[in-house]
Design a protein around this motif. Structure first.
Motif, PDB file in Angstrom:
ATOM      1  N   LEU A 112     -22.689  28.367   8.623  1.00  0.00           N
ATOM      2  CA  LEU A 112     -21.503  28.797   7.888  1.00  0.00           C
ATOM      3  C   LEU A 112     -20.336  28.939   8.853  1.00  0.00           C
ATOM      4  O   LEU A 112     -20.450  29.610   9.877  1.00  0.00           O
ATOM      5  N   LEU A 113     -19.220  28.292   8.529  1.00  0.00           N
ATOM      6  CA  LEU A 113     -17.995  28.399   9.313  1.00  0.00           C
ATOM      7  C   LEU A 113     -16.965  29.179   8.504  1.00  0.00           C
ATOM      8  O   LEU A 113     -16.685  28.835   7.354  1.00  0.00           O
ATOM      9  N   ILE A 114     -16.406  30.213   9.112  1.00  0.00           N
ATOM     10  CA  ILE A 114     -15.364  31.017   8.484  1.00  0.00           C
ATOM     11  C   ILE A 114     -14.161  31.024   9.410  1.00  0.00           C
ATOM     12  O   ILE A 114     -14.273  31.384  10.579  1.00  0.00           O
ATOM     13  N   ALA A 115     -13.014  30.616   8.887  1.00  0.00           N
ATOM     14  CA  ALA A 115     -11.792  30.565   9.684  1.00  0.00           C
ATOM     15  C   ALA A 115     -10.614  30.386   8.743  1.00  0.00           C
ATOM     16  O   ALA A 115     -10.776  29.860   7.628  1.00  0.00           O
ATOM     17  N   PRO A 116      -9.434  30.786   9.163  1.00  0.00           N
ATOM     18  CA  PRO A 116      -8.267  30.575   8.306  1.00  0.00           C
ATOM     19  C   PRO A 116      -8.034  29.093   8.043  1.00  0.00           C
ATOM     20  O   PRO A 116      -8.051  28.281   8.967  1.00  0.00           O
ATOM     21  N   GLY A 117      -7.868  28.745   6.775  1.00  0.00           N
ATOM     22  CA  GLY A 117      -7.544  27.376   6.395  1.00  0.00           C
ATOM     23  C   GLY A 117      -8.716  26.424   6.316  1.00  0.00           C
ATOM     24  O   GLY A 117      -8.524  25.247   5.986  1.00  0.00           O
ATOM     25  N   ILE A 118      -9.934  26.888   6.589  1.00  0.00           N
ATOM     26  CA  ILE A 118     -11.041  25.934   6.675  1.00  0.00           C
ATOM     27  C   ILE A 118     -11.411  25.362   5.310  1.00  0.00           C
ATOM     28  O   ILE A 118     -11.692  24.162   5.188  1.00  0.00           O
ATOM     29  N   THR A 119     -11.437  26.188   4.271  1.00  0.00           N
ATOM     30  CA  THR A 119     -11.816  25.646   2.969  1.00  0.00           C
ATOM     31  C   THR A 119     -10.722  24.763   2.393  1.00  0.00           C
ATOM     32  O   THR A 119     -11.008  23.776   1.702  1.00  0.00           O
ATOM     33  N   GLU A 120      -9.463  25.090   2.678  1.00  0.00           N
ATOM     34  CA  GLU A 120      -8.360  24.242   2.215  1.00  0.00           C
ATOM     35  C   GLU A 120      -8.434  22.856   2.847  1.00  0.00           C
ATOM     36  O   GLU A 120      -8.128  21.853   2.200  1.00  0.00           O
ATOM     37  N   ARG A 121      -8.867  22.805   4.098  1.00  0.00           N
ATOM     38  CA  ARG A 121      -8.901  21.527   4.806  1.00  0.00           C
ATOM     39  C   ARG A 121     -10.208  20.778   4.566  1.00  0.00           C
ATOM     40  O   ARG A 121     -10.205  19.556   4.384  1.00  0.00           O
ATOM     41  N   PHE A 122     -11.330  21.481   4.527  1.00  0.00           N
ATOM     42  CA  PHE A 122     -12.632  20.812   4.512  1.00  0.00           C
ATOM     43  C   PHE A 122     -13.482  21.124   3.288  1.00  0.00           C
ATOM     44  O   PHE A 122     -14.576  20.581   3.159  1.00  0.00           O
ATOM     45  N   GLY A 123     -13.029  21.989   2.409  1.00  0.00           N
ATOM     46  CA  GLY A 123     -13.832  22.358   1.258  1.00  0.00           C
ATOM     47  C   GLY A 123     -14.797  23.482   1.593  1.00  0.00           C
ATOM     48  O   GLY A 123     -14.784  24.050   2.687  1.00  0.00           O
ATOM     49  N   SER A 124     -15.680  23.796   0.653  1.00  0.00           N
ATOM     50  CA  SER A 124     -16.582  24.933   0.809  1.00  0.00           C
ATOM     51  C   SER A 124     -18.035  24.542   0.998  1.00  0.00           C
ATOM     52  O   SER A 124     -18.881  25.420   1.223  1.00  0.00           O
ATOM     53  N   HIS A 125     -18.347  23.239   0.935  1.00  0.00           N
ATOM     54  CA  HIS A 125     -19.751  22.834   0.998  1.00  0.00           C
ATOM     55  C   HIS A 125     -19.856  21.428   1.567  1.00  0.00           C
ATOM     56  O   HIS A 125     -19.073  20.549   1.222  1.00  0.00           O
ATOM     57  N   ARG A 126     -20.829  21.231   2.447  1.00  0.00           N
ATOM     58  CA  ARG A 126     -21.119  19.912   3.011  1.00  0.00           C
ATOM     59  C   ARG A 126     -22.624  19.665   2.991  1.00  0.00           C
ATOM     60  O   ARG A 126     -23.408  20.561   3.296  1.00  0.00           O
ATOM     61  N   GLU A 127     -23.012  18.433   2.654  1.00  0.00           N
ATOM     62  CA  GLU A 127     -24.423  18.063   2.641  1.00  0.00           C
ATOM     63  C   GLU A 127     -24.797  17.159   3.805  1.00  0.00           C
ATOM     64  O   GLU A 127     -25.941  16.715   3.893  1.00  0.00           O
ATOM     65  N   VAL A 128     -23.865  16.880   4.701  1.00  0.00           N
ATOM     66  CA  VAL A 128     -24.190  16.052   5.856  1.00  0.00           C
ATOM     67  C   VAL A 128     -25.278  16.734   6.683  1.00  0.00           C
ATOM     68  O   VAL A 128     -25.284  17.955   6.846  1.00  0.00           O
ATOM     69  N   VAL A 129     -26.232  15.962   7.185  1.00  0.00           N
ATOM     70  CA  VAL A 129     -27.302  16.512   8.010  1.00  0.00           C
ATOM     71  C   VAL A 129     -26.756  16.868   9.392  1.00  0.00           C
ATOM     72  O   VAL A 129     -26.005  16.101  10.007  1.00  0.00           O
ATOM     73  N   GLY A 130     -27.153  18.024   9.865  1.00  0.00           N
ATOM     74  CA  GLY A 130     -26.786  18.430  11.216  1.00  0.00           C
ATOM     75  C   GLY A 130     -27.862  19.315  11.804  1.00  0.00           C
ATOM     76  O   GLY A 130     -28.722  19.834  11.093  1.00  0.00           O
ATOM     77  N   THR A 131     -27.836  19.473  13.130  1.00  0.00           N
ATOM     78  CA  THR A 131     -28.710  20.417  13.820  1.00  0.00           C
ATOM     79  C   THR A 131     -27.880  21.236  14.795  1.00  0.00           C
ATOM     80  O   THR A 131     -26.667  21.024  14.949  1.00  0.00           O
ATOM     81  N   GLN A 132     -28.543  22.154  15.486  1.00  0.00           N
ATOM     82  CA  GLN A 132     -27.810  23.089  16.346  1.00  0.00           C
ATOM     83  C   GLN A 132     -27.028  22.396  17.464  1.00  0.00           C
ATOM     84  O   GLN A 132     -26.031  22.933  17.933  1.00  0.00           O
ATOM     85  N   VAL A 133     -27.443  21.202  17.889  1.00  0.00           N
ATOM     86  CA  VAL A 133     -26.679  20.522  18.935  1.00  0.00           C
ATOM     87  C   VAL A 133     -25.333  20.028  18.415  1.00  0.00           C
ATOM     88  O   VAL A 133     -24.480  19.608  19.203  1.00  0.00           O
ATOM     89  N   ASP A 134     -25.104  20.091  17.103  1.00  0.00           N
ATOM     90  CA  ASP A 134     -23.812  19.724  16.540  1.00  0.00           C
ATOM     91  C   ASP A 134     -22.829  20.892  16.520  1.00  0.00           C
ATOM     92  O   ASP A 134     -21.647  20.708  16.205  1.00  0.00           O
ATOM     93  N   VAL A 135     -23.290  22.091  16.843  1.00  0.00           N
ATOM     94  CA  VAL A 135     -22.435  23.276  16.752  1.00  0.00           C
ATOM     95  C   VAL A 135     -21.263  23.190  17.720  1.00  0.00           C
ATOM     96  O   VAL A 135     -20.098  23.399  17.341  1.00  0.00           O
ATOM     97  N   VAL A 136     -21.532  22.893  18.985  1.00  0.00           N
ATOM     98  CA  VAL A 136     -20.461  22.879  19.988  1.00  0.00           C
ATOM     99  C   VAL A 136     -19.410  21.804  19.692  1.00  0.00           C
ATOM    100  O   VAL A 136     -18.209  22.103  19.694  1.00  0.00           O
ATOM    101  N   PRO A 137     -19.787  20.541  19.425  1.00  0.00           N
ATOM    102  CA  PRO A 137     -18.754  19.559  19.100  1.00  0.00           C
ATOM    103  C   PRO A 137     -17.936  19.936  17.863  1.00  0.00           C
ATOM    104  O   PRO A 137     -16.727  19.673  17.808  1.00  0.00           O
ATOM    105  N   THR A 138     -18.587  20.563  16.879  1.00  0.00           N
ATOM    106  CA  THR A 138     -17.872  20.969  15.674  1.00  0.00           C
ATOM    107  C   THR A 138     -16.874  22.073  15.990  1.00  0.00           C
ATOM    108  O   THR A 138     -15.756  22.094  15.454  1.00  0.00           O
TER     109      THR A 138
END
Length: 444
Positions: A284-310
Motif C-alpha cells: 500500500l502506497l499513501i502519499a499526496p496526489g497518488i490516487t489522482e495520478r495512479f488510481g487506487s488499485h493495481r493488479e500488476v504482479v510485483g515483489t519486494q525487490v520492486d519496492v525501492v525502484p517504485t
C-alpha cells in the motif's frame, strides 16, 4: 544476462557498465510520475498475510485499520514477498536484492557484507537522514551489521524503550510501543533535511507478545489460527493508531508511506504445492496526489525487490541503480509484471509469477505451470500445456543465475574496485542451489 536484462529493463532505463554489472542502469522516471513528497517511511508488517486482509478480499474482519488506510492510497493486489522469513523481506524490500537458493540467510553470510543498490545507498547519496525503529534486538539476523553497512545510522531497538506497554523477554516491546516511539522519532527527524525510515513490527510472531488487556477483540472460529489472527488484528490496530498520531504532523503531507507485509503464512487453502498464500502480502502506497495520478488499485504482479525502484520513481530525478526489481508505476500498460520467489531454508523450490500464472520449479522435478486466484476464494489450476512455458522457464533460470553470479562477484552495489566481470551464460541450465554450486557456475 540478456534474458535477465530484457526482464528488468524498461523504456525508462539505460544500461551502463554492461561489461561489469548485469543490471546497472540509469533510470529516468516519467516526469508526471513524481509526487510532491520529500520523505519516505517504509512500514514492514510482520506476517501480514494477504489472505486475511479485508481490502484484498478477506471477510474475517482482521484488518479494519489497514482497510481504512487502503481507501486513501494505492493498493497492489498481486504483490508477493520474495521469501517466507522476515530477514528475507528486509533485504529484498530495503536492499533490493532477491531471495536466492543457497543464500536464504544472506544477511548472515560473507556475501551479505556487500553493499547493495537499495534505499540506504540511494537516499544516503541524496543526503537523507535515516531511522530504523524496531521492537526487538538488532543482533537477530545481523540486522544492525547489515543495515549499518548499507548506510543506516540511527537505530531504535528493544533496549531504547522506557516503560513499554509490553516488555517480553523473547521479542521485546509491543507494536504499539514501537509505533509510539516511531512517531516521536520521526517528528525529531523533521529538521529541514529529507528523511527515510524503516519501521518494523513484531507482535504478530510467535510467541505473540501482546498486552494483557487487548485493545481489540480476540479472534475465534479459526482453530489453530485464532492466536495468530488475534495478533494480526492487534498489529493492524497499532498501525491505525500510528497514522492517527502522525496525520496532523507538518511532515505528513510531504511523506510517501509504504506499508508492506514481510511474508504471509499458511491458510486452510493451499495455492499450488509451493503455496502462494505464504508469499502473498499487501503493498500500500499513501502519499499526496497518488490516487489522482495512479488510481487506487493495481493488479500488476510485483515483489519486494520492486519496492525501492517504485519509491525512487515517486521521488523523481534520474538515478543510477542496479535493483533486481522495477518501478511498478512506470511499466507499459500491457506489462503484467513478474516476480521470482523462493521459500525459506532447505526447500529449494523456486517460482516465477507472471500475471495470473505461476511456474513452480521443485528441485530435480519437472516444472509445473498453474493459473492462480487470490482473494476470498484462493485456488490454483494446473495448466498441462502452454506455449510460453519454455520461455518462462528460461526467464526463471536466467534471473536466478545472473543474480547469483552478481552477488558472488560483488557487482550489485557501489563497491566495484574489487569486483570482477561476470561470466556470460550459454543458455538455461539448472539454477545454482548451494553457495559452492553457485560459485562454480559463476566461474564459467
Amino acid at each position: 544476462q540478456a534474458i535477465t536484462r530484457e526482464l528488468l529493463l524498461t523504456g525508462n532505463d539505460q544500461l551502463v557498465d554492461a561489461e561489469l554489472a548485469p543490471v546497472r542502469r540509469d533510470f529516468r522516471p516519467p516526469a508526471d510520475g513524481q509526487l510532491p513528497v520529500r520523505n519516505v517511511v517504509v512500514i514492514l508488517m510482520e506476517s501480514f498475510a494477504g489472505r486475511f486482509v479485508g481490502a484484498l478480499g478477506s471477510g474475517e474482519g482482521i484488518t479494519p485499520n489497514f482497510d481504512r488506510l487502503a481507501e486513501e492510497g494505492l493498493l497492489f493486489s498481486r504483490f508477493f514477498a520474495n521469501g517466507t522469513h522476515t530477514h528475507q523481506g528486509m533485504f529484498a524490500s530495503m536492499a533490493c536484492f532477491p531471495n536466492l537458493p543457497g543464500f536464504e540467510y544472506l544477511m548472515q553470510t560473507p556475501e551479505g557484507g556487500n553493499r547493495f543498490s537499495g534505499l540506504p545507498q540511494l537516499l544516503s547519496a541524496r543526503a537523507f537522514n535515516d531511522l530504523y525503529v524496531y521492537n526487538g534486538d538488532f543482533a537477530w539476523d545481523n540486522q544492525s551489521g547489515f543495515f549499518s553497512n548499507q548506510g543506516m545510522t540511527r537505530f531504535i531497538g528493544r533496549g531504547d524503550y522506557v516503560d513499554p506497554v509490553v516488555a517480553d523477554p523473547t521479542w521485546g516491546v509491543s507494536d504499539q510501543d514501537m509505533f509510539t516511539r516511531a512517531a516521536e522519532e520521526l517528528g525529531q527527524l523533521d529538521r529541514g533535511k529529507p528523511f527515510y525510515a524503516l519501521l518494523q513490527t513484531l507482535s504478530n510472531h510467535t510467541p505473540y507478545a501482546l498486552p494483557e488487556q487487548l485493545p481489540v477483540a480476540a479472534v475465534e472460529g479459526h482453530g489453530a489460527l485464532d492466536q495468530h489472527l488475534t495478533a494480526m488484528r492487534y498489529s493492524d490496530w497499532a498501525l491505525g493508531q500510528f497514522f492517527d498520531k502522525v496525520r496532523d504532523q507538518p511532515w505528513f503531507e510531504q511523506t510517501l508511506f509504504v506499508v508492506v507485509g514481510d511474508h504471509g503464512f499458511g491458510a486452510p487453502e493451499e495455492v499450488t504445492e509451493m503455496d502462494l498464500l505464504r508469499f502473498h502480502v499487501p503493498l500500500l502506497l499513501i502519499a499526496p496526489g497518488i490516487t489522482e495520478r495512479f488510481g487506487s488499485h493495481r493488479e500488476v504482479v510485483g515483489t519486494q525487490v520492486d519496492v525501492v525502484p517504485t519509491i525512487m520513481g515517486r521521488l523523481g530525478g534520474e538515478v543510477r541503480h542496479q535493483c533486481w526489481g522495477r518501478d511498478l508505476l512506470s511499466l507499459a500498460a500491457d506489462d503484467p509484471g513478474f516476480g521470482i520467489v523462493k521459500p525459506s531454508g532447505s526447500d529449494q523450490t523456486v517460482a516465477l509469477i507472471r500475471g495470473d500464472r505461476v511456474l513452480v520449479q521443485p528441485k530435480e522435478q519437472p516444472a509445473r505451470l498453474y493459473r492462480y486466484r487470490l482473494g476470498r476464494e484462493p485456488a490454483g489450476e494446473r495448466l498441462a500445456a502452454a506455449e510460453d512455458r519454455p520461455q518462462l522457464l528460461r526467464q526463471l533460470y536466467a534471473y536466478l543465475q545472473t543474480a547469483t553470479a552478481s552477488l558472488l562477484a560483488n557487482t550489485s552495489g557501489d563497491r566495484e574496485r574489487d569486483a570482477v566481470p561476470l561470466a556470460s551464460a550459454d543458455g538455461p541450465t539448472e539454477p545454482p542451489r548451494t553457495p559452492s554450486q553457485a560459485r562454480k557456475a559463476s566461474e564459467g
